[in-house]
Design a protein around this motif. Sequence first.
Motif, PDB file in Angstrom:
ATOM      1  N   VAL A  31      27.242  54.210   8.041  1.00 24.12           N
ATOM      2  CA  VAL A  31      27.001  56.295   8.932  1.00 24.12           C
ATOM      3  C   VAL A  31      25.401  56.692   8.463  1.00 24.12           C
ATOM      4  CG1 VAL A  31      28.249  57.917   7.901  1.00 24.12           C
ATOM      5  CG2 VAL A  31      29.357  56.044   7.914  1.00 24.12           C
ATOM      6  N   THR A  32      25.330  56.280   6.505  1.00 26.78           N
ATOM      7  CA  THR A  32      23.301  56.421   7.048  1.00 26.78           C
ATOM      8  C   THR A  32      23.325  55.529   6.985  1.00 26.78           C
ATOM      9  OG1 THR A  32      24.225  57.895   5.027  1.00 26.78           O
ATOM     10  CG2 THR A  32      24.367  59.053   6.489  1.00 26.78           C
ATOM     11  N   PRO A  33      21.515  55.138   6.029  1.00 26.52           N
ATOM     12  CA  PRO A  33      20.791  54.787   5.177  1.00 26.52           C
ATOM     13  C   PRO A  33      21.818  54.380   3.607  1.00 26.52           C
ATOM     14  CG  PRO A  33      19.539  55.872   6.118  1.00 26.52           C
ATOM     15  CD  PRO A  33      20.475  56.107   6.540  1.00 26.52           C
ATOM     16  N   ASP A  34      22.508  55.194   3.149  1.00 20.03           N
ATOM     17  CA  ASP A  34      23.210  55.041   1.895  1.00 20.03           C
ATOM     18  C   ASP A  34      24.363  55.207   1.442  1.00 20.03           C
ATOM     19  OD1 ASP A  34      20.234  55.335   0.712  1.00 20.03           O
ATOM     20  OD2 ASP A  34      20.678  57.338   0.859  1.00 20.03           O
ATOM     21  N   VAL A  35      25.499  54.907   2.923  1.00 22.05           N
ATOM     22  CA  VAL A  35      26.670  55.149   2.960  1.00 22.05           C
ATOM     23  C   VAL A  35      27.194  54.224   4.020  1.00 22.05           C
ATOM     24  CG1 VAL A  35      28.272  56.387   3.434  1.00 22.05           C
ATOM     25  CG2 VAL A  35      26.407  57.860   2.204  1.00 22.05           C
ATOM     26  N   ASN A  36      28.157  53.539   3.435  1.00 20.79           N
ATOM     27  CA  ASN A  36      28.849  52.388   4.689  1.00 20.79           C
ATOM     28  C   ASN A  36      30.356  52.677   4.367  1.00 20.79           C
ATOM     29  OD1 ASN A  36      26.448  51.324   5.291  1.00 20.79           O
ATOM     30  ND2 ASN A  36      26.641  49.739   3.494  1.00 20.79           N
ATOM     31  N   ILE A  37      30.739  52.448   5.709  1.00 26.12           N
ATOM     32  CA  ILE A  37      32.738  52.433   5.873  1.00 26.12           C
ATOM     33  C   ILE A  37      32.809  50.943   5.862  1.00 26.12           C
ATOM     34  CG2 ILE A  37      34.493  53.409   6.633  1.00 26.12           C
ATOM     35  CD1 ILE A  37      33.166  56.334   7.167  1.00 26.12           C
ATOM     36  N   THR A  38      33.843  50.805   5.352  1.00 28.23           N
ATOM     37  CA  THR A  38      34.607  49.233   5.012  1.00 28.23           C
ATOM     38  C   THR A  38      35.635  49.090   5.513  1.00 28.23           C
ATOM     39  OG1 THR A  38      32.319  48.013   4.141  1.00 28.23           O
ATOM     40  CG2 THR A  38      34.362  46.915   4.153  1.00 28.23           C
TER      41      THR A  38
ATOM     42  N   VAL B 287      51.127  42.180   4.082  1.00 27.51           N
ATOM     43  CA  VAL B 287      50.136  43.000   4.984  1.00 27.51           C
ATOM     44  C   VAL B 287      48.976  43.765   3.656  1.00 27.51           C
ATOM     45  CG1 VAL B 287      49.444  44.607   6.779  1.00 27.51           C
ATOM     46  CG2 VAL B 287      51.180  43.402   6.891  1.00 27.51           C
ATOM     47  N   GLN B 288      47.958  43.183   3.667  1.00 25.71           N
ATOM     48  CA  GLN B 288      47.200  44.430   3.217  1.00 25.71           C
ATOM     49  C   GLN B 288      46.035  45.034   3.842  1.00 25.71           C
ATOM     50  OE1 GLN B 288      45.437  40.711   0.678  1.00 25.71           O
ATOM     51  NE2 GLN B 288      46.269  41.565  -0.864  1.00 25.71           N
ATOM     52  N   LEU B 289      45.831  46.497   3.242  1.00 27.44           N
ATOM     53  CA  LEU B 289      45.261  47.308   3.695  1.00 27.44           C
ATOM     54  C   LEU B 289      44.165  47.749   2.743  1.00 27.44           C
ATOM     55  CD1 LEU B 289      47.575  49.384   5.824  1.00 27.44           C
ATOM     56  CD2 LEU B 289      46.402  47.340   7.163  1.00 27.44           C
ATOM     57  N   GLY B 290      43.084  47.799   3.279  1.00 25.31           N
ATOM     58  CA  GLY B 290      41.529  48.081   2.380  1.00 25.31           C
ATOM     59  C   GLY B 290      40.110  49.215   3.398  1.00 25.31           C
ATOM     60  N   VAL B 291      40.216  50.444   2.598  1.00 25.07           N
ATOM     61  CA  VAL B 291      39.013  50.856   3.145  1.00 25.07           C
ATOM     62  C   VAL B 291      38.441  51.615   1.841  1.00 25.07           C
ATOM     63  CG1 VAL B 291      38.655  53.598   3.777  1.00 25.07           C
ATOM     64  CG2 VAL B 291      40.471  52.759   4.600  1.00 25.07           C
ATOM     65  N   SER B 292      36.735  51.052   2.113  1.00 26.40           N
ATOM     66  CA  SER B 292      36.120  51.285   1.223  1.00 26.40           C
ATOM     67  C   SER B 292      34.877  51.966   1.488  1.00 26.40           C
ATOM     68  CB  SER B 292      35.551  50.510  -0.135  1.00 26.40           C
ATOM     69  OG  SER B 292      34.806  49.205   0.779  1.00 26.40           O
ATOM     70  N   VAL B 293      34.422  52.930   0.763  1.00 25.93           N
ATOM     71  CA  VAL B 293      33.084  53.525   1.109  1.00 25.93           C
ATOM     72  C   VAL B 293      31.748  53.667   0.050  1.00 25.93           C
ATOM     73  CG1 VAL B 293      32.225  55.869   1.235  1.00 25.93           C
ATOM     74  CG2 VAL B 293      34.476  55.606   1.823  1.00 25.93           C
ATOM     75  N   PRO B 294      31.525  52.987  -0.283  1.00 24.47           N
ATOM     76  CA  PRO B 294      30.558  52.187  -1.175  1.00 24.47           C
ATOM     77  C   PRO B 294      29.084  53.197  -0.454  1.00 24.47           C
ATOM     78  CG  PRO B 294      30.568  50.078  -0.106  1.00 24.47           C
ATOM     79  CD  PRO B 294      31.191  51.631   0.813  1.00 24.47           C
ATOM     80  N   ILE B 295      28.760  53.946  -1.291  1.00 23.58           N
ATOM     81  CA  ILE B 295      27.317  55.085  -1.875  1.00 23.58           C
ATOM     82  C   ILE B 295      26.357  54.935  -2.970  1.00 23.58           C
ATOM     83  CG2 ILE B 295      27.080  57.330  -1.576  1.00 23.58           C
ATOM     84  CD1 ILE B 295      29.873  58.090  -1.694  1.00 23.58           C
TER      85      ILE B 295
END
Length: 125
Positions: free
Chosen positions: A94-101, A115-123
């Motif tokens: 998203v930005t150099p410091d934020v990803n959405i996985t 089923v396994q669902l995952g969402v992470s937003v490493p900052i």
Amino acid sequence: VFGSLNFYYNFSNHFSDIGTAPNVIQPGTVNPGHTIEVVFGTAFALSDRMSMTFSYTGDYTSQTSLKFDSGTSQSVIGSDTTTGVFSAGTTIVVTPDVNITTSVGIGVTQDSPGVQLGVSVPIQF
């Protein structure tokens, strides 16, 4: 391409009552099974801001055993498990410091979650 082989050692623990009979106290030790796990997969870039990952995780956990203070031991029948999960995921910068996985995993054995669902937003700070 990536992969790993992992071993998880679970420590025994003593409890004041591990029996199943009501009104009968049976102190003893529970020894949970140990787990061996294998993971392999591949990851590749779709663009400079997006990547995809495909992986498989499989593990086997041995049976739990009970050792009563009276000296008798027994294995808990059916407590061993074999699980396998095939996963696919996407990472977007998203930005150099934020990803959405995001990821979705499908269980391929009877002991696996469906089923396994995952969402992470490493900052990154």
